[in-house]
Design a protein around this motif. Structure first.
Motif, PDB file in Angstrom:
ATOM      1  N   ILE A  99       6.407  -5.217   6.870  1.00 58.86           N
ATOM      2  CA  ILE A  99       5.529  -5.637   5.777  1.00 58.86           C
ATOM      3  C   ILE A  99       6.383  -6.348   4.729  1.00 58.86           C
ATOM      4  O   ILE A  99       7.346  -5.779   4.222  1.00 58.86           O
ATOM      5  N   THR A 100       6.040  -7.581   4.409  1.00 58.18           N
ATOM      6  CA  THR A 100       6.841  -8.363   3.469  1.00 58.18           C
ATOM      7  C   THR A 100       6.782  -7.753   2.069  1.00 58.18           C
ATOM      8  O   THR A 100       5.883  -6.977   1.749  1.00 58.18           O
ATOM      9  N   GLU A 101       7.739  -8.151   1.210  1.00 55.28           N
ATOM     10  CA  GLU A 101       7.757  -7.672  -0.172  1.00 55.28           C
ATOM     11  C   GLU A 101       6.459  -8.030  -0.881  1.00 55.28           C
ATOM     12  O   GLU A 101       5.859  -7.211  -1.583  1.00 55.28           O
ATOM     13  N   LYS A 102       6.023  -9.268  -0.692  1.00 53.56           N
ATOM     14  CA  LYS A 102       4.796  -9.748  -1.355  1.00 53.56           C
ATOM     15  C   LYS A 102       3.585  -8.927  -0.922  1.00 53.56           C
ATOM     16  O   LYS A 102       2.792  -8.476  -1.753  1.00 53.56           O
ATOM     17  N   LYS A 103       3.463  -8.720   0.401  1.00 56.50           N
ATOM     18  CA  LYS A 103       2.311  -7.971   0.903  1.00 56.50           C
ATOM     19  C   LYS A 103       2.406  -6.507   0.515  1.00 56.50           C
ATOM     20  O   LYS A 103       1.380  -5.859   0.252  1.00 56.50           O
ATOM     21  N   SER A 104       3.625  -5.961   0.465  1.00 61.57           N
ATOM     22  CA  SER A 104       3.803  -4.578   0.027  1.00 61.57           C
ATOM     23  C   SER A 104       3.244  -4.390  -1.372  1.00 61.57           C
ATOM     24  O   SER A 104       2.518  -3.432  -1.653  1.00 61.57           O
ATOM     25  N   ASP A 105       3.584  -5.325  -2.276  1.00 61.24           N
ATOM     26  CA  ASP A 105       3.101  -5.249  -3.659  1.00 61.24           C
ATOM     27  C   ASP A 105       1.577  -5.330  -3.715  1.00 61.24           C
ATOM     28  O   ASP A 105       0.931  -4.602  -4.472  1.00 61.24           O
ATOM     29  N   GLU A 106       1.003  -6.211  -2.892  1.00 57.94           N
ATOM     30  CA  GLU A 106      -0.455  -6.376  -2.877  1.00 57.94           C
ATOM     31  C   GLU A 106      -1.152  -5.105  -2.395  1.00 57.94           C
ATOM     32  O   GLU A 106      -2.143  -4.658  -2.985  1.00 57.94           O
ATOM     33  N   LEU A 107      -0.644  -4.530  -1.307  1.00 54.30           N
ATOM     34  CA  LEU A 107      -1.259  -3.331  -0.747  1.00 54.30           C
ATOM     35  C   LEU A 107      -1.151  -2.144  -1.697  1.00 54.30           C
ATOM     36  O   LEU A 107      -2.109  -1.385  -1.871  1.00 54.30           O
ATOM     37  N   ILE A 108       0.011  -1.992  -2.321  1.00 47.71           N
ATOM     38  CA  ILE A 108       0.205  -0.877  -3.251  1.00 47.71           C
ATOM     39  C   ILE A 108      -0.692  -1.048  -4.469  1.00 47.71           C
ATOM     40  O   ILE A 108      -1.254  -0.074  -4.988  1.00 47.71           O
ATOM     41  N   ARG A 109      -0.853  -2.282  -4.927  1.00 47.55           N
ATOM     42  CA  ARG A 109      -1.744  -2.538  -6.066  1.00 47.55           C
ATOM     43  C   ARG A 109      -3.180  -2.151  -5.710  1.00 47.55           C
ATOM     44  O   ARG A 109      -3.908  -1.590  -6.542  1.00 47.55           O
ATOM     45  N   LYS A 110      -3.599  -2.416  -4.489  1.00 46.07           N
ATOM     46  CA  LYS A 110      -4.945  -2.032  -4.062  1.00 46.07           C
ATOM     47  C   LYS A 110      -5.078  -0.510  -3.970  1.00 46.07           C
ATOM     48  O   LYS A 110      -6.120   0.053  -4.324  1.00 46.07           O
ATOM     49  N   LEU A 111      -4.028   0.142  -3.493  1.00 48.70           N
ATOM     50  CA  LEU A 111      -4.062   1.605  -3.395  1.00 48.70           C
ATOM     51  C   LEU A 111      -4.130   2.256  -4.767  1.00 48.70           C
ATOM     52  O   LEU A 111      -4.834   3.250  -4.956  1.00 48.70           O
ATOM     53  N   THR A 112      -3.393   1.706  -5.748  1.00 49.19           N
ATOM     54  CA  THR A 112      -3.417   2.292  -7.094  1.00 49.19           C
ATOM     55  C   THR A 112      -4.806   2.171  -7.710  1.00 49.19           C
ATOM     56  O   THR A 112      -5.177   2.963  -8.577  1.00 49.19           O
ATOM     57  N   GLY A 113      -5.585   1.187  -7.254  1.00 48.53           N
ATOM     58  CA  GLY A 113      -6.951   1.040  -7.742  1.00 48.53           C
ATOM     59  C   GLY A 113      -7.864   2.154  -7.277  1.00 48.53           C
ATOM     60  O   GLY A 113      -8.988   2.299  -7.787  1.00 48.53           O
ATOM     61  N   MET A 114      -7.403   2.965  -6.329  1.00 48.74           N
ATOM     62  CA  MET A 114      -8.202   4.077  -5.825  1.00 48.74           C
ATOM     63  C   MET A 114      -7.845   5.380  -6.535  1.00 48.74           C
ATOM     64  O   MET A 114      -8.341   6.444  -6.170  1.00 48.74           O
ATOM     65  N   ALA A 115      -6.949   5.287  -7.525  1.00 46.56           N
ATOM     66  CA  ALA A 115      -6.521   6.476  -8.269  1.00 46.56           C
ATOM     67  C   ALA A 115      -6.860   6.307  -9.744  1.00 46.56           C
ATOM     68  O   ALA A 115      -7.155   5.202 -10.209  1.00 46.56           O
ATOM     69  N   SER A 116      -6.820   7.403 -10.487  1.00 47.03           N
ATOM     70  CA  SER A 116      -7.006   7.304 -11.926  1.00 47.03           C
ATOM     71  C   SER A 116      -5.770   6.648 -12.535  1.00 47.03           C
ATOM     72  O   SER A 116      -4.732   6.529 -11.888  1.00 47.03           O
ATOM     73  N   GLN A 117      -5.873   6.213 -13.799  1.00 48.42           N
ATOM     74  CA  GLN A 117      -4.738   5.548 -14.429  1.00 48.42           C
ATOM     75  C   GLN A 117      -3.540   6.489 -14.551  1.00 48.42           C
ATOM     76  O   GLN A 117      -2.393   6.052 -14.561  1.00 48.42           O
ATOM     77  N   TYR A 118      -3.822   7.787 -14.620  1.00 48.70           N
ATOM     78  CA  TYR A 118      -2.738   8.765 -14.710  1.00 48.70           C
ATOM     79  C   TYR A 118      -2.069   8.945 -13.341  1.00 48.70           C
ATOM     80  O   TYR A 118      -0.843   9.022 -13.231  1.00 48.70           O
ATOM     81  N   GLU A 119      -2.877   9.003 -12.296  1.00 50.12           N
ATOM     82  CA  GLU A 119      -2.337   9.125 -10.948  1.00 50.12           C
ATOM     83  C   GLU A 119      -1.626   7.847 -10.528  1.00 50.12           C
ATOM     84  O   GLU A 119      -0.620   7.887  -9.816  1.00 50.12           O
ATOM     85  N   ALA A 120      -2.161   6.686 -10.974  1.00 47.96           N
ATOM     86  CA  ALA A 120      -1.553   5.401 -10.617  1.00 47.96           C
ATOM     87  C   ALA A 120      -0.113   5.320 -11.092  1.00 47.96           C
ATOM     88  O   ALA A 120       0.746   4.728 -10.429  1.00 47.96           O
ATOM     89  N   ALA A 121       0.167   5.928 -12.230  1.00 48.89           N
ATOM     90  CA  ALA A 121       1.534   5.918 -12.766  1.00 48.89           C
ATOM     91  C   ALA A 121       2.481   6.641 -11.809  1.00 48.89           C
ATOM     92  O   ALA A 121       3.654   6.283 -11.684  1.00 48.89           O
ATOM     93  N   GLN A 122       1.971   7.666 -11.105  1.00 50.20           N
ATOM     94  CA  GLN A 122       2.807   8.411 -10.153  1.00 50.20           C
ATOM     95  C   GLN A 122       3.091   7.589  -8.892  1.00 50.20           C
ATOM     96  O   GLN A 122       4.052   7.848  -8.178  1.00 50.20           O
ATOM     97  N   LEU A 123       2.226   6.602  -8.626  1.00 52.84           N
ATOM     98  CA  LEU A 123       2.393   5.785  -7.430  1.00 52.84           C
ATOM     99  C   LEU A 123       3.393   4.660  -7.632  1.00 52.84           C
ATOM    100  O   LEU A 123       3.843   4.037  -6.671  1.00 52.84           O
TER     101      LEU A 123
END
Length: 329
Positions: A99-123
């Motif tokens: 998984i490229t660096e660019k795609k890694s960032d995109e996927l992780i950003r989408k995953l953080t959208g499934m968490a609360s803002q407090y949980e997103a900080a842990q990700l």
């Protein structure tokens, strides 16, 4: 009482507020909900919000109301993914070479959208992957999709298969295109591989997906059904070291009992292990794809491991060792 403003968007913004601002450890009061909605330009009275929170429950958002002291608090309980599951997914994405660096960032950003803002900080954590080189092929995701489509439609595929040259450029491995019947995809040795039947060679082959280029799904039906009827993907991956191919050979290996875990980790718990002649040693017989990579694996294990047979494999290993000694003289 007249309705508030922007009512069409109220339920959407309310769900967003509840999912982003609350979790099992962070709750919100009704006045805070109203204030958060007003930040989106939505006004609402308390009674309508009770109905909206109930509507969210019906839609599958686990809105929980709890009385704490004199106040009533709301939060989202069970979510689609628990924070521990999201952390696991983030770690897997960050540590994956294919998984490229660019795609890694995109996927992780989408995953953080499934968490609360407090949980997103842990990700937002960095997995230690020292020396890890990510693939540079941004098209790998579309290639994987093309392969899955061809498998689903029972079709062959055609593609260019690339390699690096001494000028650090990707070039074709051969002038002609590869035409194969795809049957499976596997992730091994930190890379994605296509497992396919090569009609021209008359055998099963594997190809690194990030080395594919210009995939075309053909109208021709796949071949190799009989060959894949008895094909065991897990066994194939275990005996192919680093997914380097070679003639399948039954090899007997003796090892110090301290090394038993190494062989179980590599070949699985089903391997047969027997006492060897040497005290404190055991031995096993396993099928491997005989290659330089397999011999290199044996060499890396040091003097606590010894190939016992067949004789031609022992002779090949001895020859390789002698050649290495000559090379360093």
């Amino acid at each position: 009482m007249p309705k508030g403003t922007n009512q069409k968007f109220k339920l959407y913004y309310l769900s967003r507020i509840m999912l982003e601002k609350t979790d099992d450890e962070h709750m919100i009061t009704m006045p805070e909900i109203k204030s958060a909605l007003e930040a989106y330009g939505v006004t609402a009275d308390r009674k309508s919000l009770y109905d909206d929170l109930e509507a969210l429950r019906v839609l599958g958002v686990d809105v929980v109301g709890e009385k704490v002291g004199r106040n009533y608090y709301y939060h989202v309980g069970r979510k689609q993914f628990e924070i521990a599951e999201l952390k696991l997914l983030v770690d897997a994405i960050q540590s994956s070479r294919f998984i490229t660096e660019k795609k890694s960032d995109e996927l992780i950003r989408k995953l953080t959208g499934m968490a609360s803002q407090y949980e997103a900080a842990q990700l937002k954590r960095q997995v230690v992957v020292q020396g890890r080189v990510k693939t540079m092929n941004e098209s790998i995701y579309y290639f994987v999709d093309d392969v899955h489509r061809a498998i689903a439609e029972n079709k062959k595929i055609r593609f260019e298969y690339m390699k690096w040259n001494e000028e650090k450029k990707m070039v074709r491995r051969k002038d002609s295109l590869y035409s194969v019947s795809p049957w499976a995809l596997t992730w091994d040795d930190e890379n994605y591989y296509l497992i396919a039947f090569d009609e021209e060679a008359g055998r099963i082959k594997h190809f690194r997906v990030d080395k594919l280029k210009s995939i075309e799904v053909l109208d021709e039906m796949r071949e190799g059904k009989e060959e894949f009827k008895e094909f065991n993907l897990a066994k194939y991956a275990k005996m192919s070291f680093g997914m380097f191919g070679g003639k399948t050979t039954r090899v007997t290996i003796a090892f110090d009992n301290e090394m038993v875990g190494v062989f179980i980790d590599r070949f699985g718990r089903d391997i047969s292990i027997h006492p060897a002649k040497k005290k404190g040693w055991s031995q096993t017989s396993v099928d491997v794809a005989l290659s330089d990579q397999f011999l290199g694996w044996i060499f890396a294990l040091g003097p606590k491991v010894k190939i016992k047979g067949p004789e031609d494999v022992v002779d090949r290993y001895k020859k390789e060792l002698k050649e290495m000694v000559k090379f360093y003289k």
